[in-house]
Motif scaffolding. Structure first.
Motif, PDB file in Angstrom:
ATOM      1  N   PRO A  65       0.800  -1.232   0.000  1.00 35.58           N
ATOM      2  CA  PRO A  65       0.000   0.000   0.000  1.00 35.58           C
ATOM      3  C   PRO A  65       0.829   1.276   0.000  1.00 35.58           C
ATOM      4  CG  PRO A  65      -1.014  -1.619   1.429  1.00 35.58           C
ATOM      5  CD  PRO A  65       0.319  -2.183   1.030  1.00 35.58           C
ATOM      6  N   PRO A  66       1.829   1.436   0.886  1.00 34.11           N
ATOM      7  CA  PRO A  66       2.615   2.680   0.813  1.00 34.11           C
ATOM      8  C   PRO A  66       3.432   2.780  -0.471  1.00 34.11           C
ATOM      9  CG  PRO A  66       3.520   1.189   2.473  1.00 34.11           C
ATOM     10  CD  PRO A  66       2.191   0.641   2.086  1.00 34.11           C
ATOM     11  N   LEU A  67       3.904   1.655  -0.999  1.00 33.66           N
ATOM     12  CA  LEU A  67       4.654   1.696  -2.245  1.00 33.66           C
ATOM     13  C   LEU A  67       3.774   2.167  -3.402  1.00 33.66           C
ATOM     14  CD1 LEU A  67       6.694  -1.639  -1.929  1.00 33.66           C
ATOM     15  CD2 LEU A  67       7.636   0.682  -1.877  1.00 33.66           C
ATOM     16  N   VAL A  68       2.533   1.681  -3.432  1.00 30.40           N
ATOM     17  CA  VAL A  68       1.608   2.070  -4.498  1.00 30.40           C
ATOM     18  C   VAL A  68       1.255   3.549  -4.393  1.00 30.40           C
ATOM     19  CG1 VAL A  68      -0.748   1.753  -5.356  1.00 30.40           C
ATOM     20  CG2 VAL A  68       0.668  -0.240  -4.839  1.00 30.40           C
ATOM     21  N   VAL A  69       1.079   4.030  -3.177  1.00 27.42           N
ATOM     22  CA  VAL A  69       0.686   5.426  -2.972  1.00 27.42           C
ATOM     23  C   VAL A  69       1.838   6.389  -3.271  1.00 27.42           C
ATOM     24  CG1 VAL A  69       0.019   7.114  -1.216  1.00 27.42           C
ATOM     25  CG2 VAL A  69      -1.133   4.898  -1.314  1.00 27.42           C
ATOM     26  N   LEU A  70       3.041   6.022  -2.861  1.00 25.12           N
ATOM     27  CA  LEU A  70       4.162   6.959  -2.903  1.00 25.12           C
ATOM     28  C   LEU A  70       4.976   6.904  -4.193  1.00 25.12           C
ATOM     29  CD1 LEU A  70       5.462   6.502   0.753  1.00 25.12           C
ATOM     30  CD2 LEU A  70       4.216   8.476  -0.163  1.00 25.12           C
ATOM     31  N   ILE A  71       4.906   5.791  -4.930  1.00 25.15           N
ATOM     32  CA  ILE A  71       5.809   5.609  -6.066  1.00 25.15           C
ATOM     33  C   ILE A  71       5.019   5.218  -7.312  1.00 25.15           C
ATOM     34  CG2 ILE A  71       7.836   4.385  -6.933  1.00 25.15           C
ATOM     35  CD1 ILE A  71       8.553   3.716  -4.040  1.00 25.15           C
ATOM     36  N   LYS A  72       5.230   5.957  -8.385  1.00 24.27           N
ATOM     37  CA  LYS A  72       4.694   5.548  -9.685  1.00 24.27           C
ATOM     38  C   LYS A  72       5.576   4.433 -10.257  1.00 24.27           C
ATOM     39  CE  LYS A  72       4.832   9.828 -11.179  1.00 24.27           C
ATOM     40  NZ  LYS A  72       4.704  11.028 -12.074  1.00 24.27           N
ATOM     41  N   ARG A  73       5.035   3.676 -11.204  1.00 26.85           N
ATOM     42  CA  ARG A  73       5.755   2.506 -11.704  1.00 26.85           C
ATOM     43  C   ARG A  73       5.839   2.518 -13.227  1.00 26.85           C
ATOM     44  NH1 ARG A  73       2.275   1.491  -8.145  1.00 26.85           N
ATOM     45  NH2 ARG A  73       0.691   0.669  -9.570  1.00 26.85           N
ATOM     46  N   ASP A  74       7.007   2.196 -13.716  1.00 31.89           N
ATOM     47  CA  ASP A  74       7.242   1.950 -15.141  1.00 31.89           C
ATOM     48  C   ASP A  74       8.039   0.650 -15.208  1.00 31.89           C
ATOM     49  OD1 ASP A  74       7.809   1.897 -17.809  1.00 31.89           O
ATOM     50  OD2 ASP A  74       9.092   3.668 -17.816  1.00 31.89           O
ATOM     51  N   TRP A  75       7.342  -0.457 -15.296  1.00 26.37           N
ATOM     52  CA  TRP A  75       7.953  -1.782 -15.217  1.00 26.37           C
ATOM     53  C   TRP A  75       7.876  -2.463 -16.574  1.00 26.37           C
ATOM     54  CZ3 TRP A  75       5.018  -3.737 -10.252  1.00 26.37           C
ATOM     55  CH2 TRP A  75       5.525  -3.058  -9.128  1.00 26.37           C
ATOM     56  N   ARG A  76       9.019  -2.937 -17.045  1.00 30.25           N
ATOM     57  CA  ARG A  76       9.068  -3.621 -18.340  1.00 30.25           C
ATOM     58  C   ARG A  76       9.922  -4.882 -18.228  1.00 30.25           C
ATOM     59  NH1 ARG A  76      11.741   0.433 -22.061  1.00 30.25           N
ATOM     60  NH2 ARG A  76      12.483   1.401 -20.141  1.00 30.25           N
ATOM     61  N   GLY A  77       9.663  -5.813 -19.131  1.00 32.72           N
ATOM     62  CA  GLY A  77      10.479  -7.023 -19.205  1.00 32.72           C
ATOM     63  C   GLY A  77       9.999  -8.175 -18.363  1.00 32.72           C
ATOM     64  N   MET A  78       8.778  -8.088 -17.828  1.00 34.81           N
ATOM     65  CA  MET A  78       8.290  -9.204 -17.019  1.00 34.81           C
ATOM     66  C   MET A  78       8.225 -10.512 -17.803  1.00 34.81           C
ATOM     67  SD  MET A  78       5.282  -7.796 -14.489  1.00 34.81           S
ATOM     68  CE  MET A  78       5.646  -6.715 -13.107  1.00 34.81           C
ATOM     69  N   GLU A  79       8.103 -10.394 -19.137  1.00 36.37           N
ATOM     70  CA  GLU A  79       8.047 -11.611 -19.947  1.00 36.37           C
ATOM     71  C   GLU A  79       9.369 -12.377 -19.924  1.00 36.37           C
ATOM     72  OE1 GLU A  79       9.484  -8.273 -22.600  1.00 36.37           O
ATOM     73  OE2 GLU A  79       7.944  -8.530 -21.046  1.00 36.37           O
ATOM     74  N   ASN A  80      10.450 -11.719 -19.476  1.00 30.68           N
ATOM     75  CA  ASN A  80      11.744 -12.398 -19.387  1.00 30.68           C
ATOM     76  C   ASN A  80      11.938 -13.148 -18.073  1.00 30.68           C
ATOM     77  OD1 ASN A  80      12.889 -11.596 -21.942  1.00 30.68           O
ATOM     78  ND2 ASN A  80      13.053  -9.514 -21.114  1.00 30.68           N
ATOM     79  N   ILE A  81      11.010 -12.996 -17.148  1.00 27.29           N
ATOM     80  CA  ILE A  81      11.086 -13.731 -15.889  1.00 27.29           C
ATOM     81  C   ILE A  81      10.587 -15.157 -16.139  1.00 27.29           C
ATOM     82  CG2 ILE A  81      10.281 -13.869 -13.505  1.00 27.29           C
ATOM     83  CD1 ILE A  81      12.114 -11.480 -14.062  1.00 27.29           C
ATOM     84  N   PRO A  82      11.415 -16.182 -15.882  1.00 27.11           N
ATOM     85  CA  PRO A  82      10.995 -17.552 -16.153  1.00 27.11           C
ATOM     86  C   PRO A  82       9.724 -17.928 -15.389  1.00 27.11           C
ATOM     87  CG  PRO A  82      13.355 -17.467 -15.781  1.00 27.11           C
ATOM     88  CD  PRO A  82      12.822 -16.108 -15.424  1.00 27.11           C
ATOM     89  N   ALA A  83       8.828 -18.635 -16.075  1.00 23.72           N
ATOM     90  CA  ALA A  83       7.581 -19.054 -15.439  1.00 23.72           C
ATOM     91  C   ALA A  83       7.810 -20.195 -14.462  1.00 23.72           C
ATOM     92  CB  ALA A  83       6.560 -19.466 -16.505  1.00 23.72           C
ATOM     93  N   ASP A  84       8.813 -21.019 -14.725  1.00 26.79           N
ATOM     94  CA  ASP A  84       9.070 -22.200 -13.903  1.00 26.79           C
ATOM     95  C   ASP A  84      10.571 -22.395 -13.740  1.00 26.79           C
ATOM     96  OD1 ASP A  84       6.510 -23.204 -15.874  1.00 26.79           O
ATOM     97  OD2 ASP A  84       6.241 -23.357 -13.701  1.00 26.79           O
ATOM     98  N   GLY A  85      10.930 -23.165 -12.726  1.00 27.36           N
ATOM     99  CA  GLY A  85      12.327 -23.516 -12.517  1.00 27.36           C
ATOM    100  C   GLY A  85      13.103 -22.452 -11.781  1.00 27.36           C
ATOM    101  N   GLY A  86      14.280 -22.842 -11.308  1.00 25.08           N
ATOM    102  CA  GLY A  86      15.116 -21.932 -10.560  1.00 25.08           C
ATOM    103  C   GLY A  86      15.885 -20.982 -11.453  1.00 25.08           C
ATOM    104  N   PHE A  87      16.103 -19.778 -10.972  1.00 25.02           N
ATOM    105  CA  PHE A  87      16.859 -18.787 -11.723  1.00 25.02           C
ATOM    106  C   PHE A  87      17.388 -17.719 -10.779  1.00 25.02           C
ATOM    107  CE2 PHE A  87      12.582 -17.168 -11.534  1.00 25.02           C
ATOM    108  CZ  PHE A  87      12.669 -15.784 -11.487  1.00 25.02           C
ATOM    109  N   ILE A  88      18.276 -16.897 -11.311  1.00 29.28           N
ATOM    110  CA  ILE A  88      18.884 -15.790 -10.571  1.00 29.28           C
ATOM    111  C   ILE A  88      18.464 -14.484 -11.228  1.00 29.28           C
ATOM    112  CG2 ILE A  88      21.089 -14.583 -10.184  1.00 29.28           C
ATOM    113  CD1 ILE A  88      22.374 -17.334  -9.830  1.00 29.28           C
ATOM    114  N   THR A  89      18.192 -13.478 -10.423  1.00 27.73           N
ATOM    115  CA  THR A  89      18.125 -12.114 -10.940  1.00 27.73           C
ATOM    116  C   THR A  89      19.341 -11.358 -10.408  1.00 27.73           C
ATOM    117  OG1 THR A  89      16.714 -11.384  -9.095  1.00 27.73           O
ATOM    118  CG2 THR A  89      15.615 -12.054 -11.138  1.00 27.73           C
ATOM    119  N   ALA A  90      20.011 -10.641 -11.307  1.00 26.50           N
ATOM    120  CA  ALA A  90      21.144  -9.797 -10.946  1.00 26.50           C
ATOM    121  C   ALA A  90      20.674  -8.353 -11.061  1.00 26.50           C
ATOM    122  CB  ALA A  90      22.326 -10.059 -11.871  1.00 26.50           C
TER     123      ALA A  90
END
Length: 266
Positions: free
Chosen positions: A19-44
């Protein structure tokens, strides 16, 4: 491999933080399609504000693949914080270990269970004067080469405009935008089936950091420095300047000793 259930503690943390994040910060998020749907992975992920784990965690939570952050083992003790860290599946790092790989054993096991493990390869807030990623530490590369899991480079920008690095005064207004761009997996296949030497790990880490930096260049619309900021190099330069001020013409020999000592300590 099916993705792990988010669980009570993560949902509870999201209920408190979103809730505070949604209220205080606007979002411009891209690339969610690159997040694997299954299996283990790392984000750097690049690190430029004390609050960006919350902002980035919000992005990652919304992908359905919640991040397991590496954190100091001391945070996993008694009390509410320890219960929350354990309950949300965060990963303790035992810095007292003398075996560099065993310090990340829990991260390796999490990836092998099909988890998303979030690394800040820089190891700390960036010290680059313009907020670009610094040189990285080799932990993410170690885990990636051990498990051969995908490494997703993620760049973020905006939390640093709310709370700049090494600042204690937040600036919530006017409302800032948190920008995130997740890229396709970093190709590390050329490092497979080779001895995991320090040189190999350094090269793999540079490939990961280059991918993160390229995503941040896209977000910011400008080019990063050709040579990333290197805290070790800056320490050597500082010692060199100090030696020159203290010893004058005798400085070169002392500087050589300092460089040799620094090299032996890494």
């Amino acid at each position: 491999m099916p993705r792990r259930r988010i669980g009570f503690w993560y949902r509870f943390a999201a209920m408190l933080c979103k809730p505070p994040l949604v209220v205080l910060i606007k979002r411009d998020w891209r690339g969610m399609e690159n997040i694997p749907a299954d299996g283990g992975f790392i984000t750097a992920v690049n690190h430029n504000s004390h609050i960006d784990p919350f902002a980035y965690g919000h992005f990652q939570y919304n992908t359905g693949r919640v991040p397991r952050f590496l954190a100091k083992s001391g945070l996993f003790g008694k009390g509410f914080v320890g219960a929350a860290m354990r309950g949300t599946g965060q990963i303790p790092v035992y810095r007292e270990s003398t075996d560099a790989l065993s310090a990340f054993r829990a991260a390796i096991e999490a990836v092998e269970r099909g988890e998303c493990v979030a690394f800040y390869p820089e190891g700390t807030l960036t010290r680059d004067p313009d907020g670009w990623p610094m040189t990285g530490k080799t932990g993410a590369a170690r885990v990636a080469l051990q498990t051969r899991c995908p490494v997703i480079p993620v760049a973020q920008w905006g939390a640093n405009e709310i709370l700049p690095p090494y600042s204690g005064k937040p600036h919530f207004f006017p409302r800032k935008t948190h920008r995130v761009l997740a890229g396709p997996p970093v190709d590390l296949s050329r490092f497979y089936d080779r001895e995991m030497t320090p040189e190999l790990l350094k090269e793999a880490t540079e490939a990961i950091m280059a991918a993160v930096t390229a995503r941040l260049e896209e977000i910011r619309g400008e080019k990063a420095p050709a040579v990333p900021y290197d805290p070790r190099r800056e320490r050597l330069e500082q010692r060199r300047r100090t030696q020159q001020q203290s010893h004058g013409p005798a400085a070169p020999a002392a500087v050589g000793e300092a460089v040799q000592e620094e090299g032996q300590s890494t």
